[in-house]
Design a protein around this motif. Structure first.
Motif, short mmCIF file in Angstrom:
data_model
loop_
_atom_site.label_atom_id
_atom_site.label_comp_id
_atom_site.label_asym_id
_atom_site.label_seq_id
_atom_site.Cartn_x
_atom_site.Cartn_y
_atom_site.Cartn_z
N ASN A 152 29.58 111.56 39.56
CA ASN A 152 29.49 111.68 41.06
C ASN A 152 28.09 109.76 41.82
O ASN A 152 28.44 109.80 43.00
CB ASN A 152 29.06 111.84 41.18
CG ASN A 152 29.38 113.01 41.08
OD1 ASN A 152 30.82 114.20 41.35
ND2 ASN A 152 28.58 114.64 40.69
N ARG A 153 28.16 108.95 40.92
CA ARG A 153 27.40 108.43 41.13
C ARG A 153 28.27 107.42 41.92
O ARG A 153 28.14 105.84 42.68
CB ARG A 153 26.26 107.16 39.96
CG ARG A 153 25.71 108.15 39.33
CD ARG A 153 24.65 108.20 38.12
NE ARG A 153 26.32 108.02 37.40
CZ ARG A 153 26.10 107.33 35.97
NH1 ARG A 153 24.16 106.56 35.51
NH2 ARG A 153 26.56 106.48 35.15
N LEU A 157 31.34 107.91 43.31
CA LEU A 157 33.16 107.83 44.08
C LEU A 157 32.54 107.32 45.61
O LEU A 157 33.20 107.07 46.23
CB LEU A 157 32.19 109.62 44.50
CG LEU A 157 33.15 110.58 42.98
CD1 LEU A 157 32.03 112.26 43.66
CD2 LEU A 157 33.76 109.96 42.50
N ASP A 158 30.87 107.18 46.36
CA ASP A 158 31.11 106.73 47.38
C ASP A 158 31.61 104.97 47.58
O ASP A 158 31.73 104.38 48.60
CB ASP A 158 29.95 106.75 47.46
CG ASP A 158 29.00 105.79 46.30
OD1 ASP A 158 29.18 105.21 45.70
OD2 ASP A 158 27.42 105.07 47.69
N GLN A 159 32.06 104.40 46.24
CA GLN A 159 32.79 103.32 46.27
C GLN A 159 34.69 103.41 46.07
O GLN A 159 34.70 102.62 46.34
CB GLN A 159 32.26 102.18 44.76
CG GLN A 159 30.97 102.11 44.74
CD GLN A 159 30.83 101.22 43.83
OE1 GLN A 159 31.24 99.90 43.49
NE2 GLN A 159 30.06 101.30 42.67
N ASP A 212 37.80 104.55 47.89
CA ASP A 212 38.58 104.26 48.76
C ASP A 212 39.26 105.38 49.20
O ASP A 212 39.63 105.88 50.08
CB ASP A 212 40.08 103.23 48.84
CG ASP A 212 39.39 101.26 48.36
OD1 ASP A 212 38.36 101.24 49.93
OD2 ASP A 212 39.84 101.03 47.41
#
Length: 229
Positions: free
Chosen positions: A207-208, A210-212, A214
């Motif tokens: 989950n670390r 996922l913000d990267q 697209d």
């Protein structure tokens, strides 16, 4: 008309086993992947993520439906086409699959030999460069037995990236890495997407990172239940 996406699946189904033991693993998968993007496949264990990844990456035979990869249909594709396509791809899997008798740099050079993109005299330099980008500049001549699990995983990532592939397929590439190392791997993949148009499809439970992504594609029980950007 050729599909404009580097990767596209249409009405894709897949089964394992035969006769009474036959079980469907993927159901009516429809997904397109934009060029240069990082698409992440998520979902619980057994949801079909790795099965889909290997079908998109021409590592498993397409049984029903369509997969188009770099402008070529994989359903019914012959062996020579599949071999030529694989030379344009980079693969990272949970198992490092390093050659134990080769140093870190030599393992990465093997990746260049598969792609055939550089003459031998430039291969060592290219391998050293990408290993340095992944924080292994002081481990170039170490054998796998003398590397930690995370270091071996970064060598495997370097081997996949060094040939500047059109597409990277990665199955849990950050699983053995700490937060900083995992972030550096994903950041490098993202940079390749921006600078070179490299397309990446990644399976992860991390989950670390996922913000990267697209785009995040969520699977459950062999079906896509969400496709969010």
């Amino acid at each position: 008309m050729q599909n404009p996406y580097p990767i596209a699946a249409l009405n894709l189904n897949h089964w394992f086993g035969t006769c009474e033991a036959k079980k469907q693993a993927l159901f009516d998968i429809n997904v397109e992947v934009e060029r240069g993007s990082l698409t992440v496949l998520v979902g619980p264990s057994g949801s079909g993520k790795t099965t889909l990844l290997t079908l998109l990456g021409c590592l498993r035979e397409v049984q029903d439906g369509s997969v188009q990869l770099l402008g070529h249909e994989l359903n019914g594709a012959n062996g020579s086409l599949l071999t030529s396509l694989r030379r344009r791809l980079g693969f990272v899997f949970q198992a490092h699959n390093l050659h134990n008798s080769l140093t870190a740099r030599q393992n990465v050079v093997v990746g260049l030999q598969v792609h055939g993109t550089l003459p031998p005299e430039q291969s060592d330099e290219a391998a050293s460069h990408v290993l340095g980008l992944l924080g292994l500049g002081d481990r170039l001549d170490y054998l796998p037995a003398n590397l930690s699990g995370g270091q071996k995983q970064r060598v495997a990532v370097a081997r996949a990236l060094v040939g500047n592939p059109d597409v990277i397929f990665a199955d849990e590439p950050t699983a053995a890495l700490d937060r900083e190392s995992g972030g550096n791997v994903v950041a490098l993949i993202k940079r390749l997407g921006r600078e070179r148009g490299t397309t990446t499809v990644m399976v992860t439970h991390d989950n670390r990172i996922l913000d990267q992504a697209d785009r995040i594609v969520t699977l459950e029980e062999g079906r896509i239940v969400d496709k969010s950007s």
